[in-house]
Design a protein around this motif. Structure first.
Motif, short mmCIF file in Angstrom:
data_model
loop_
_atom_site.label_atom_id
_atom_site.label_comp_id
_atom_site.label_asym_id
_atom_site.label_seq_id
_atom_site.Cartn_x
_atom_site.Cartn_y
_atom_site.Cartn_z
N VAL A 199 0.84 5.86 -9.18
CA VAL A 199 0.27 4.76 -8.39
C VAL A 199 -1.24 4.97 -8.36
CG1 VAL A 199 0.17 3.62 -6.15
CG2 VAL A 199 2.34 4.58 -6.99
N SER B 39 0.83 -1.19 0.00
CA SER B 39 0.00 0.00 0.00
C SER B 39 0.86 1.24 0.00
CB SER B 39 -0.94 0.01 1.21
OG SER B 39 -0.21 0.14 2.42
N ARG C 166 -5.26 3.30 -7.37
CA ARG C 166 -6.04 2.39 -6.53
C ARG C 166 -7.33 2.04 -7.26
NH1 ARG C 166 -6.73 1.24 -0.78
NH2 ARG C 166 -8.90 0.64 -0.40
N SER D 143 -0.86 -6.68 -9.20
CA SER D 143 -0.99 -5.61 -8.22
C SER D 143 0.39 -5.08 -7.83
CB SER D 143 -1.74 -6.11 -6.99
OG SER D 143 -3.09 -6.40 -7.30
N LEU D 144 0.37 -3.95 -7.12
CA LEU D 144 1.60 -3.29 -6.72
C LEU D 144 2.48 -4.22 -5.89
CD1 LEU D 144 3.25 -0.63 -6.54
CD2 LEU D 144 1.99 -0.14 -4.43
N TYR E 277 -3.92 -1.70 -5.27
CA TYR E 277 -2.94 -0.75 -5.81
C TYR E 277 -2.18 -1.34 -7.01
CZ TYR E 277 -3.60 1.74 -1.37
OH TYR E 277 -4.15 2.39 -0.29
N HIS E 278 -1.87 -0.49 -7.95
CA HIS E 278 -0.96 -0.88 -9.04
C HIS E 278 -0.27 0.38 -9.54
CE1 HIS E 278 -3.46 0.55 -12.55
NE2 HIS E 278 -4.41 0.48 -11.64
N VAL F 254 -3.23 7.87 -6.59
CA VAL F 254 -2.73 7.88 -5.21
C VAL F 254 -1.48 8.72 -5.07
CG1 VAL F 254 -1.84 6.42 -3.35
CG2 VAL F 254 -3.76 5.63 -4.75
#
Length: 356
Positions: free
Chosen positions: A352, A5, A354, A110-111, A253-254, A282
């Motif tokens: 970034v 995150s 979300r 995803s992140l 998140y990515h 983000v």
């Protein structure tokens, strides 16, 4: 699965931890899960910018207390200089093995965040091939730490690197050591450039076998499209944080990136926003550079000729204003000095997101 995150927290001063404390109280992040903190502090961003070390000292004290001894080995990357509209803040990056309830990301990358450090450098190694090689090794380890399996899934590599101080120059002279430069300000650029080329080597963007030491900070055709490097006197090694996407990561998140072709290329960020309509932006992470040719879109600029204000400060103000307008928020991470970080006069910009 890994769950990463990213949250932003405004700062009233380099030592202001009140926003972080409130975020912990609100449950926005758990101190023991934090792996990195990126900060924008309001110093000059030059050799004598002690706001960076001041912020790191305050952050270390905060997390030691907040995590009650359970804090992870946190990487702190402070970038000095909030010229123009840039707003001082901290970007807190957390990583855990817990999935976020209520979010379905099956089949989506995803992140994923990975961190690593180099060894400490001797003064004579800065800006030279030993620094390139050490950073390349650290970036490769950080990619592995993130669980990222392809260089194409790496979208931003943030590196904090050392610089030369007068004391270090004197110490090297006492050993008859040869330095890449004896100008402390120029040493920032050499260190940033060597670090960026190290990232490029690790990600297959730069051919290490063909790279010559004299090409560092001279051959601008060699660069990484995802590297962002920042120099400071508060460390002797390089801190590496890799941002990317992975199927082994979960959560909403990515990250994605584009390349600004010059300091006013707001279309690069706009293209990322258009690619993900309806998603929450983000954070924006970017590099800023005064074009070394002294020209932007055919017009002369004087950033390199100003003896009162360093060109990195001009560039941060310009790029910060452009990206703040496009993204609608001045609390973004823009770092100055883009040697080998994107094309000459330009630089990478990452966003970034979300998923809602």
């Amino acid at each position: 699965m890994m769950n990463c995150s990213v949250i932003r927290i405004p700062a009233g001063a380099p030592h202001d931890m009140s926003g972080l404390g409130a975020a912990v109280e609100a449950g926005l992040f758990r101190p023991e899960e934090v792996v990195a903190v990126l900060g924008k502090t309001e110093g000059n961003g030059c050799v004598n910018d002690f706001t960076r070390g001041y912020a790191v000292m305050a952050l270390k004290g905060f997390f030691a207390e907040a995590a009650k001894g359970g804090a992870a080995d946190i990487s702190y990357v402070m970038s000095g200089g909030t010229e123009g509209v840039l707003s001082p803040h901290f970007t807190v990056i957390s990583r855990s093995g817990q999935k976020e309830p209520g979010v379905v990301t099956d089949g989506l990358k995803s992140l994923a965040i990975g961190v690593a450090r180099t060894r400490s450098f001797r003064p004579e190694e800065l800006g030279r091939l030993p620094q390139v090689d050490a950073v390349a090794d650290a970036v490769a380890r950080a990619v592995m730490d993130a669980g990222i399996t392809s260089p194409e899934d790496v979208h931003f590599v943030q590196i904090k690197c050392p610089l030369l101080t007068a004391e270090q120059i004197y110490e090297a002279h006492s050993r008859e050591g040869s330095l890449v430069t004896e100008d402390t300000y120029k040493s920032m650029g050499y260190s940033r450039g060597a670090s960026a080329l190290g990232a490029g080597v690790a990600l297959g963007e730069v051919d290490r076998a063909a790279l010559q030491e004299e090409e560092i900070c001279t051959d601008w055709t060699q660069f990484s499209a995802v590297a962002s490097t920042s120099a400071g006197s508060e460390l002797s090694c390089c801190e590496v944080i890799v941002f990317g996407n992975s199927l082994s990561a979960d959560g909403p998140y990515h990250i994605d990136h584009a390349v600004m072709q010059d300091a006013v290329d707001g279309a690069a960020l706009q293209g990322l926003l258009d690619r993900y309509p309806g998603e929450e932006l983000v954070q924006v992470l970017a590099k800023a550079e005064a074009d070394p040719d002294g020209v932007i879109r055919g017009r002369r600029h004087i950033m390199l000729d100003d003896s009162d204000i360093n060109h990195t400060r001009h560039a941060r103000a310009v790029v910060g204003g452009v990206l703040a307008y496009v993204g609608g928020d001045p609390m973004i991470y823009v770092s100055g000095g883009g040697e080998h970080q994107g094309p000459k006069g330009g630089g990478p910009v990452a966003a970034v997101f979300r998923r809602r």
